[in-house]
Design a protein around this motif. Sequence first.
Motif, short mmCIF file in Angstrom:
data_model
loop_
_atom_site.label_atom_id
_atom_site.label_comp_id
_atom_site.label_asym_id
_atom_site.label_seq_id
_atom_site.Cartn_x
_atom_site.Cartn_y
_atom_site.Cartn_z
N CYS A 154 0.81 -1.22 0.00
CA CYS A 154 0.00 0.00 0.00
C CYS A 154 0.84 1.26 0.00
CB CYS A 154 -0.92 0.02 1.21
SG CYS A 154 -2.30 -1.07 1.00
N PHE A 155 2.04 1.19 0.52
CA PHE A 155 2.80 2.42 0.56
C PHE A 155 3.69 2.61 -0.66
CE2 PHE A 155 1.37 2.42 4.91
CZ PHE A 155 0.96 3.73 5.01
N LEU A 173 4.35 4.65 9.63
CA LEU A 173 3.33 5.24 10.49
C LEU A 173 3.11 6.71 10.13
CD1 LEU A 173 1.59 4.51 12.91
CD2 LEU A 173 3.34 5.46 14.38
N LYS A 174 4.21 7.36 9.87
CA LYS A 174 4.11 8.79 9.58
C LYS A 174 3.38 9.04 8.26
CE LYS A 174 6.83 12.94 9.60
NZ LYS A 174 5.63 13.50 9.03
N ASP A 175 3.74 8.25 7.26
CA ASP A 175 3.06 8.37 5.97
C ASP A 175 1.57 8.16 6.14
OD1 ASP A 175 5.48 8.76 4.87
OD2 ASP A 175 5.71 6.69 4.16
N ASN A 221 12.95 10.64 3.46
CA ASN A 221 11.51 10.73 3.23
C ASN A 221 11.22 11.75 2.15
OD1 ASN A 221 10.98 8.95 5.25
ND2 ASN A 221 11.01 10.55 6.79
N ASN A 222 12.11 12.69 2.07
CA ASN A 222 11.87 13.78 1.14
C ASN A 222 11.64 13.30 -0.27
OD1 ASN A 222 11.84 15.87 2.72
ND2 ASN A 222 13.98 16.47 2.47
N ARG A 279 1.56 15.74 -0.69
CA ARG A 279 2.02 14.83 0.33
C ARG A 279 2.80 15.52 1.43
NH1 ARG A 279 4.45 9.86 -1.03
NH2 ARG A 279 3.23 9.23 0.75
N SER A 280 3.09 16.77 1.22
CA SER A 280 3.96 17.37 2.21
C SER A 280 3.17 18.15 3.25
CB SER A 280 4.96 18.28 1.53
OG SER A 280 4.27 19.23 0.78
#
Lengths: 474, 802
Positions: A234-235, A267-269, A464-465, B790-791
């Motif tokens: 999913c991610f 989790l953050k996403d 993550n960027n 997304r940001s």
Amino acid sequence: MSKYDLTNKLAERLDRHMVLPLLQFLSEQRVYKEADLRAARLQLVQSTSMVDTAIDEYKAVHGVQQAPKAMLERKKAVIQRLKDAQKETQRIVAVVEDEALVQRLQNEDAYHLASLAQRHKISAEDVSQLYRFAKLKFDCGLYGDSAKFLHHVRLLAPDDDMKFHALWGKLASEILMLNWGAALEDVYALQDAIDQRGFATPLEQLRHRTWLVHWSLFVFFNVEGGLDKLVHFCFQDTIINTIRTNSPYLLRYVAAAVLLNGRKSHLKDLVDAMRAEEDEFDDPLADFMINLHFKFDFQGAHAQVPEVAKLLEADFFLRDHREAIIKESRTLIFTTYCKIHRVIALGELASVLDLDEQKDEKEIVQLIRDARMDAKIDSSTNSLVIGAHFPPIYRQVIDRVESIGSRTSDLSDLVDRKLLAKETQDDDASSTDTAPAVSFNNYNNNNNKNYNNRNNNRRYNNSNNRNNRRGRRY
Amino acid sequence: DDDSDSDSDSESSDSDSDSDSDSDSDSDSDSDSGSDSDDGKTKRASARADADDDGDDDDDDSGSDGDSEDASDDEDEDSSSDDEEDEDFDLASGGITRDFWVKKADSGSKKSATGKKRPRKERPAKKADKKADAVVVEEKKIVFTPELILRKLKELLSMFGRRGTDRSMMIADLKLLASKASDGAALLKVKTTLAAALFDVNQRTGSFMPTEQWTECYDCMDDVISVLLANPNVRLSEDQNVEENYEDELEAAAAAAAAATAGADEKKQDDSKSADDAAAAAKEQKEAQADAEAQAKTDASKGKVKYVSGNLYSFIKRLADEFRKSLKATDPHTTEYIKRLRDEPRLVAIINRAAEYYRGIEMTQFASLCSLLSLEHIYYHYNAKFDAMADANANASADQLDQENDVVALSRQLYKQGDERMRTRSLLCHVYHLAVHNRYDDARNLLLMSHVQDNITRADIGTQIMYNRMMAQLGLAAFRRGESRQALNSIADLYQTSHVKELIGQGYGRRDTSSDQQSIERRRQLPYHMHINSDMLDAVHLISAMLAEVPNLAVHGKHSRRAVISREFRRFFNHYDRQAFNGPPESTRDLVMAAAGALWLGDWRKCQDYLFRMRMWATMFNADKVKKTLSVQIKRVALETYLITYARQYSSFSLEHLSKMFDLDSQVVFQLISTMIVSDRLHGSWHQPTQTVIMHETQPTRLQKAAVQYADKLQFFADQNDRLVEQKPYGRGNWNRNRGGRGRGNYRGGHRGNNRGNYRGNNQNNNNNNQNRYNKNRGGNRGRSRGGRRSYNQPPRPNNNN
């Protein structure tokens, strides 16, 4: 309770045959009126060719012994159609069912339409007939046959369209046969196919992806280790964007999978996605996550837990995991709470976790152990003291430079290879007097590709960027 | 019949003499400019005089043609429309008609050199008209049969564009014809010709159509549509490969009629001039005509459609273009502009009528074009009814707001029916509309779903301007909603160059371009009432940049050149910071810079004061709400900046104190600090019993600092190496050059991967290429707006700690 029920939404994007188990589950839940559900089931079955089931359902719904004539006639017609189709496809079925032959042909690398046409007089028309036959079988509920046939259709089909649709059919058949391993492979295959296939409009592609995500729920929630795979699946950019665009309610399942995932990856996403789509769906699990990880409203998060429990109780996919999820969510509250605190009064902690301070010291100890945290109860001040969890500055330095060594050696290897390549090229060039640039370029391209792949992986892990820079892609 | 044969000849000489008389009368009434109404009469008189004189006059006419032409041309420009209207009025009364036609007959007869023939010829024609009575009256109308009209029309058409043709006279003639035509197809034919003539009166490029003339065109188009609606069996050919069958048909009919009359004429010439014979001849003619008509009718009943050449859409489009042109030429601060603007609803109405007509005859292509045209005239209107932020609609759902919304309805329809370009444009309109009405989420989702960013660079420049406008408006919507980071993302691309106004079609700078270039650019400008308030855009851009940059600068140091979010803001802020003394701020930019200075020090009150002093609030809808959300944002940013800047000096912060200091709810402060802790921007943790944050951070020793710096540098070095190797030695050879061009800008581009590496450099190189000027933001837009999704609440620059 029924407000958390997703059956309606899910059913829109599932195959009719897959909706049946959902309805079955609903009637076990006794949320809706049994009569309504039965009527719905009958309607559903009648729209397929599963005539026998339809007749049974009809009898049950109307409480009669005899099904109406029309249904019986339909049954006859369906059987007739099956027979006809069988006759038409006799020749090709004979070939594909002869496993030894297929095996031999495959070994000879000759299992394709051209060679079959030569040796066994099988034409493209035969293959499409087989395809239709498989579809008919599927419609009648004979998933095993349809899966088998479609497998061969995929190998033999002359055009990509048919292959693509056969893949969908095969996935459906595997799912309905509860053949999860094969289904998982099909899910991935289908994902690739959707990515690579040229669609008339992006919207069309999006629709296919949406369907795929819906169908894959069956697979991931049943296959071994499926939840981790679900998280991973999913991610991916395209999939998460599909979910967010077309079916934000599915974030519920993603959230559950993340919760059950030991490392709580993404989790953050997940919280970002949930926050962005907050307005578009109403889900206690999402509220829980947002309260916990964005608002840091622990009491609010805790208050959501009973709601979440209710939701889990009534969800087709999550019911089996409900206890684990509840436990994980409580642990998550605790760990998050500890993560941002250094000292917590036990009374406060108890109120956040809704525990009784005196009685539940044991519980808290248990939580600490579960969460594997560096935390100690200080009875003199009646508080919980959490150990410093900030890496010392040297750790930071080490973390940063750790990868540089290997990266640089990779790099120098690459450069060496390139130089080598160039030298050989130059040699070639001087000996044959051809233009070296082109072939050299090709060589480099290959090299680059490999290198880029490696590089991308690293980036993917490190920053993550990188994800943030990309938009929604489906 | 003489009449029909010599008609074309007579007509040309006729109009010659007309123009001549025109100029005559002009000289007569020169002193009296108000004697327009007399003009017609004088003209008539002189025309008569001409006709009554002998044929020598003709020669004179042709001789003096060149001279008189100029004079009459001049006159057209001034009073053409008045003149025409006047003429129209007179013609309707019937008297002049006769003269008009008589004169023609005269000149015709002159050509055939039998002056006496005139009365004879006139009479049978009239008798034909009133043959039932068989009473000969002098003042009678001629029957304007379709053939006659067509013939006349052909003559007029043949003079189209010929040198020395007096356009205003032609228009007058056409009007006369229009007033007489009864048959649908004929009327249509005349009207379309008339419209074309009207549009062509003013041929100078760059000039616009005066209002009166425009109104006339408008009426004409209105009539055309009415005719089309009233006569379903008559259609315009609309660019299709439909043979214009109407004319052929009429010609056949005319030939039949001519044969009949010719027969009658012969008789007439043989016999004495008895009224009875003439009547009989007329009767015959009538019969022939009736036959032809019957034929036509049966055709119609068979469903055969008559086609007249012409394209309704192109007329309508022209009308709209002229309207826009005239608006652009008018000073927007005058009442004249407002007056002119009042015609817009009418214009939209006629476009809609045309769209409906097209839909009625199932020509979807043109219906969509009309819909798009109409959409482009209404999409930027603000209507509080649809505003999601307005009080009355606070809780209305998207569906409710979409109801009765023309823009939404039109664009939805266009998504289904339009082609690629129409869909793109309607989508841009739709998003713009949603953004104007504070429906940021819907607008953003729509935009992202459409993928319009991916290939907007391939669109025409007009569409790109629309795209830029849409992005600007989207940014404003995000700002109003309090999502300054999103606002920055969508607006910043426009500000990468100093040509913002150019990019959104609101100005054209750059003196170095040629005059051709300038006129092209001028054509792309939008009329004033469509403009986006550029002061507001500036302000929003800078404020959003400020809110993002100030904490970012706090992390990296005020003069750090790393982690740039908004280059523009950095530039201004550095400049502001370097000044030894800053005067009281006045301009928008000064105000934002002063506010940023205050914010830097954590003085949110002052910051807020500065920002609220801006002029833009007066022009913003729901300004109070926006101010409120902005105020919260300022406080949060101030708190964040404060914490980052002074963390080293504190061993603990009290929650209560912070919440008082920044006038924020303690829950909000808790949330903010917790977020910072989790994302490692603040090295501390809560001490729950005392409600304080304990700071872990100790001042690193010099060795530690140096180690961290060294690690950073190594990492940067490794990254650079990677990037160098990734570059292909051949192929994309221009990266090297481009990098030189823009330094860090390219660096950012390169970061995103090889294939997009040099978009910025490219643009820089091709700046002179016009197409590219509007492309400038392509890469940036793509990256940013897609990334924007997304940001959410992404910290400006998360530490690389983990």
